[in-house]
Design a protein around this motif. Structure first.
Motif, PDB file in Angstrom:
ATOM      1  N   SER A 542       0.850  -0.852   0.243  1.00 39.10           N
ATOM      2  CA  SER A 542      -0.595   0.138  -0.158  1.00 39.10           C
ATOM      3  C   SER A 542       1.235   0.892   0.221  1.00 39.10           C
ATOM      4  CB  SER A 542      -0.952   0.020   1.156  1.00 39.10           C
ATOM      5  OG  SER A 542      -1.687   0.971   0.966  1.00 39.10           O
ATOM      6  N   ILE A 543       0.202   2.209  -0.351  1.00 39.93           N
ATOM      7  CA  ILE A 543       1.203   3.975   0.357  1.00 39.93           C
ATOM      8  C   ILE A 543       0.606   4.379   1.463  1.00 39.93           C
ATOM      9  CG2 ILE A 543       0.145   4.731  -2.108  1.00 39.93           C
ATOM     10  CD1 ILE A 543       2.852   5.858  -2.353  1.00 39.93           C
ATOM     11  N   ILE A 544       0.903   5.256   1.971  1.00 41.14           N
ATOM     12  CA  ILE A 544       0.659   6.476   2.737  1.00 41.14           C
ATOM     13  C   ILE A 544       1.146   7.575   1.543  1.00 41.14           C
ATOM     14  CG2 ILE A 544       1.290   7.658   5.306  1.00 41.14           C
ATOM     15  CD1 ILE A 544       2.083   4.793   6.154  1.00 41.14           C
ATOM     16  N   LYS A 545       0.066   7.878   1.316  1.00 43.22           N
ATOM     17  CA  LYS A 545      -0.434   9.435   0.732  1.00 43.22           C
ATOM     18  C   LYS A 545       0.563  10.625   1.722  1.00 43.22           C
ATOM     19  CE  LYS A 545      -0.780   8.889  -3.686  1.00 43.22           C
ATOM     20  NZ  LYS A 545       0.232   8.920  -5.099  1.00 43.22           N
ATOM     21  N   GLY A 546       1.592  11.093   0.552  1.00 44.54           N
ATOM     22  CA  GLY A 546       2.211  12.405   1.224  1.00 44.54           C
ATOM     23  C   GLY A 546       2.514  13.502   0.695  1.00 44.54           C
ATOM     24  N   HIS A 547       2.837  14.696   0.841  1.00 48.66           N
ATOM     25  CA  HIS A 547       2.494  16.543  -0.451  1.00 48.66           C
ATOM     26  C   HIS A 547       3.398  16.351  -0.916  1.00 48.66           C
ATOM     27  CE1 HIS A 547       2.582  20.397  -1.333  1.00 48.66           C
ATOM     28  NE2 HIS A 547       1.743  20.212  -1.544  1.00 48.66           N
TER      29      HIS A 547
END
Length: 942
Positions: A542-547
């Motif tokens: 999965s992915i933990i989205k950041g700016h």
């Protein structure tokens, strides 16, 4: 019409039937067959019976010969027919041909024709009864319908070696090995005129072999002694072959065992450090070949009882060994040299040994961590053997368990059954029983389900436990804890929580369970009971989205099945580039990525990169390393250096079509390797960081979804080992040599000796290290007055290179270091520089010895704990992988050193003559061969 046919049958002079062959025996004069008969059959005699042979092909050739004798075997209700081979050979031609057999019996008005069919009991025997006479080899066989066939071949006209008629006649135990004796058909052998004949031992379903010279006691009688040291230390089946060389060709034939030989006195038993004793039992296979079964020797435990005071054990043992009435029950501490011996009385009754053994409770029932494997002592032919007790009764653990609190520790002391059904005893902190049943990323959460509880004798005690799930960063030890309800684990960890543990570009978060029971706290890693392990795969991602940056997260498992979270923090621009290139149909560039571990540049990766940059500067090749590594200065002058995590590292890695590494390639990649399309489709080359053959390593092909396309090795023997043990295909294992060997020609020795021992994995604490034989041996060696006098006399220095695991313990000890001994810590100097400047090496089992062999320098191997260190076996025979002097005592080591000083440190001829087992090439072209293989494979991929 039917009436006419029936009348025709009634007046036909021929009557057809089938007889069953139950036995066949042949020699160079005659063949004898046994035929099952019933009482309704007419009587057979030499006068009314003959044998007809008909070709199996369409040529319709046939001939008839007389029966030499017919004997009725009343007890078996069989007839025994014998025919003379001379009669048969007079009717055949000098070519290959096959014949069916019919038994013809003529009566006054009828001719009875019987086809001969082989019974099940005789089919596997047929090929063993081949005979040689007058240039013909005659081989009994059968067709697809089990009809008896006699095959002929004419060997005078053959340029090849097609047959070897042989059989083992005896096996004898000798002081140093097993003596196998047998015979061959010397007339057939002399016809072939072979150049050489060797005796070959090979583990079943393997390709690597031990080859022995044959002693010929006469033209037909042979013998071979198999050294005990060559026998495997694992459960294996050994098969044997004759390898015959004629001109440039080799021919291989199975060693046969035709007669029923009594091997009851030929079974060898050898002590084994871990298993207690190994049994080597000769036997006859179903196809009448000679084999030896190697297995750990055990005695079956039928019953075990311990009294309430825990000072007496009673039980029942079943074994085919003949134990004496008085012997010892032996408790051998695992990973240590400690043995506890208790006298045991045995009474034999109806196949069982009933034993009664008083024990010292204070020895075993201590509130300290101990595991003992349990054996019964047996002395056989002056050898002390420890026979491991075996059982499958898992209830023994609960029947014998005692719990005791010591401070804040809850100890459990019990007999128990291991995973291999062996009896052991342990005193351990109460263990956690845990099982992971589900792990997934869902709705921005890490979902984990399973169970965990502290294993107790009473189920009531389980209800009072507190359970926590722990997520812990492997490097920083920072953790998050979540309460659960014993025994169930059912949690969703939010990604926001998980992100608190992730700071570096690459991180690993391990998953633990922690259980508290009163003042006792225990934790273990949480894992699956059943799993399939791949180094380069993941369960889910999965992915933990950041700016600006995001974290790619992967659920993976360890080789033991334990759950972990791997994370890659990357710029969103890099992640988008990964997706863009993966979805693109454009071909990748001809870019090669090279490396080792992330922080090193001194092994095979560095030397291969250096070779390419200096000799093929036009090729676009890059070296990957951490920016703050001490080894950066080695590669910077060569140019094309990629620092891990930089934009250039990401871009070049995604454009590359070939990857070369001394270790797992994932070390030098910016993303999980499975996610990189160009990695999956590209060339993957394992440069290796040593010569394999001693201990097992985790580079098996079955551990990878995307295994190495090229696995570099240094010799044909090593190649066979990699094919056998690691399951690579022959075309994937290439004999190139190691790239770093190219740099071993230019050196200048100094008046130095290198002492470089390897580590002992069982030394897990400072206390174990300080008390170990390992530490005491090397401490005694470097402080030995005689050794230091020799060093002083010859103006020699001893460089003691510490394994990094030894270094951490040694620093805490106030150890006196003589003036002629220099302690070299890991990382202070390049290992290759130490190798090049030293005149002689002293090691135990370190693989750097191969580099020393390559430079034709002498090595002394100090094998004071060989059986312990290799208790799980070796990948290759001892004499193949230790090329040098093997000593077992400090006195012998110093004597051997003095001998080399007197010989001006010259390598012995017996070592030089065996180097082909380790090196196919001793030259400066190792990197060149690796390049050639890579270019060839790249063309195949394109």
């Amino acid at each position: 019409m039917n009436v006419i046919q029936n009348i025709g049958k009634a007046i036909s002079p021929y009557n057809y039937g089938t007889l069953s062959m139950t036995q066949l025996k042949s020699d160079d004069r005659q063949i004898t067959i046994n035929i099952q008969i019933d009482k309704d059959l007419p009587s057979f005699s030499r006068k009314n019976t003959s044998l007809k042979f008909l070709t199996t092909d369409q040529s319709s050739e046939e001939f008839t010969i007389p029966v030499e004798s017919i004997v009725y075997l009343d007890q078996d209700n069989e007839l025994q027919f014998t025919f003379n081979l001379k009669e048969f050979i007079q009717n055949i031609k000098a070519k290959e041909q096959s014949w069916y057999l019919q038994i013809i019996k003529k009566d006054l008005f009828k001719v009875n024709v019987y086809n001969v069919k082989t019974s099940k009991s005789v089919r596997s025997l047929l090929h063993t009864q081949k005979v040689f006479r007058e240039g013909f080899v005659l081989t009994p066989s059968k067709d697809e319908h089990h009809k008896f066939v006699l095959d002929q071949s004419y060997e005078f006209s053959s340029m090849n070696i097609n047959h070897l008629i042989n059989s083992v006649e005896s096996v004898q135990k000798k002081e140093n090995g097993m003596l196998v004796q047998g015979r061959v058909n010397d007339q057939l052998l002399s016809l072939y005129k072979p150049d050489e004949i060797y005796f070959v031992m090979r583990e079943r379903e393997k390709t690597r072999s031990n080859v022995y010279l044959i002693r010929w006691n006469s033209d037909s009688k042979w013998s071979v002694e198999i050294p005990y040291d060559d026998l495997p230390k694992k459960n294996r089946t050994l098969d044997f072959y004759f390898s015959i060389k004629k001109e440039s060709s080799y021919y291989e034939f199975r060693v046969k065992l035709i007669e029923n030989v009594d091997f009851s006195d030929s079974v060898a038993y050898l002590p084994h450090y871990l298993k207690g004793a190994m049994e080597y039992k000769p036997y006859q296979t179903e196809l009448y070949s000679f084999s030896i079964k190697a297995k750990s020797k055990t005695a079956k435990l039928e019953d075990l009882k311990i009294n309430n005071d825990c000072n007496r054990i009673k039980g029942i043992i079943r074994s085919d060994l003949q134990f004496t009435n008085e012997t010892n029950l032996v408790f051998k501490e695992r990973d240590a040299n400690t043995e506890l011996l208790y006298p045991v009385s045995l009474k034999y009754k109806r196949g069982n040994y009933y034993f009664d053994c008083p024990i010292n409770k204070l020895d075993l029932y201590q509130t300290e961590y101990h595991i003992y494997d349990v054996f019964i002592e047996h002395v056989l032919e002056e050898n002390r053997l420890l026979i491991r007790l075996k059982s499958s009764d898992e209830q023994i653990k609960f029947d014998t368990m005692i719990e005791q609190i010591s401070g804040d520790q809850l100890f459990q002391m019990e007999f128990y059954i291991t995973a291999n059904n062996r009896l052991s005893f342990r005193s351990i902190p109460a263990p956690i029983n845990n099982q992971l049943t589900y792990a997934e990323f869902e709705n921005e959460q890490l979902i984990i389900k399973g169970e965990a509880y502290l294993e107790r004798r009473s189920k009531i005690d389980i209800q009072d436990q507190q359970l926590e799930l722990i997520l812990r960063n492997r490097e920083t030890d920072k953790e998050l804890a979540y309460e659960q309800s014993v025994p169930n684990i059912d949690i969703g960890v939010p990604f926001n929580d998980l992100e608190q543990l992730i700071h570096e570009p690459k991180e690993i978060v391990d998953v633990f369970v922690r259980i508290t029971s009163n003042t006792y706290v225990k934790e273990v890693k949480l894992g699956f009971e059943e799993f399939e392990y791949f180094k380069d795969d993941y369960l889910t991602k999965s992915i933990i989205k950041g700016h600006d940056k995001s974290i790619q997260i992967y659920l993976t498992i360890t080789p033991s099945g334990n759950l972990k979270v791997e994370s890659y923090r990357q710029s969103n621009k890099f992640i988008d580039l990964l997706h863009e290139i993966n979805e693109s149909d454009e071909s990748v560039n001809d870019i090669w990525i090279v490396g080792e571990r992330p922080d090193t540049a001194q092994d095979t990766g560095y030397h291969f990169f250096k070779f390419l940059r200096e000799n093929y500067p036009e090729r676009e090749v890059y070296y990957v390393i951490e920016k703050d590594s001490k080894d950066v200065e080695n590669v910077l002058p060569l140019g094309n250096v990629l620092f891990i995590g930089t934009e250039e590292h990401v871009e070049k890695s995604l454009q590359a079509n070939a990857f070369f590494c001394s270790h797992d390639i994932e070390y030098i990649l910016p993303f999980k390797n499975k996610d990189m399309k160009n990695y999956r489709n590209g060339l993957r080359v394992f440069l290796q960081h040593g010569v394999l053959g001693r201990k097992n390593v985790e580079y098996h092909k079955t551990y990878y979804k995307y295994p190495f396309d090229i696995f570099c090795v240094s010799s044909e023997d090593e190649k066979k080992m990699v094919i056998d043990e690691f399951h690579y295909d022959e075309n994937e294992v290439r004999v190139t040599g190691l790239s770093r060997f190219d740099n071993l020609f230019s050196y200048k020795t100094e008046n130095k000796i290198l002492l470089i021992p390897t580590w002992r994995e069982w030394l897990t604490t400072k206390e174990k290290f300080e008390e170990s034989e390992y530490f005491q041996r090397y401490k005694s060696l470097i402080q030995d007055p005689r050794l230091n006098q020799i060093l002083e006399q010859h103006q020699l220095k001893l460089d003691f290179y510490l394994h990094y695991r030894m270094q951490q313990y040694l620093e805490e000890l106030d150890l006196e270091i003589p003036s002629n001994v220099r302690i070299v810590k890991a990382g202070e100097e390049k290992v290759q520089d130490l190798l090049k400047t030293s005149k002689l090496m002293i090691t135990d089992y370190s693989s750097v010895s191969f580099d020393f062999n390559f430079m034709e320098k002498p090595i002394i191997f100090y094998h004071f704990d060989f059986r312990h260190f290799f208790s799980k076996g070796m990948l290759r025979p001892r004499d193949e992988t230790f090329l040098g002097d093997i000593v077992h005592t400090q006195h012998d080591l110093i004597d051997t050193l003095e001998g080399y000083i007197s010989a001006n440190f010259k390598e012995k001829d017996e070592v030089s003559n065996r180097k082909d087992q380790i090196f196919t090439y001793i030259d400066r072209n190792n990197s060149e061969r690796i390049l050639a293989e890579a270019l060839l494979h790249s063309k195949m991929l394109s």
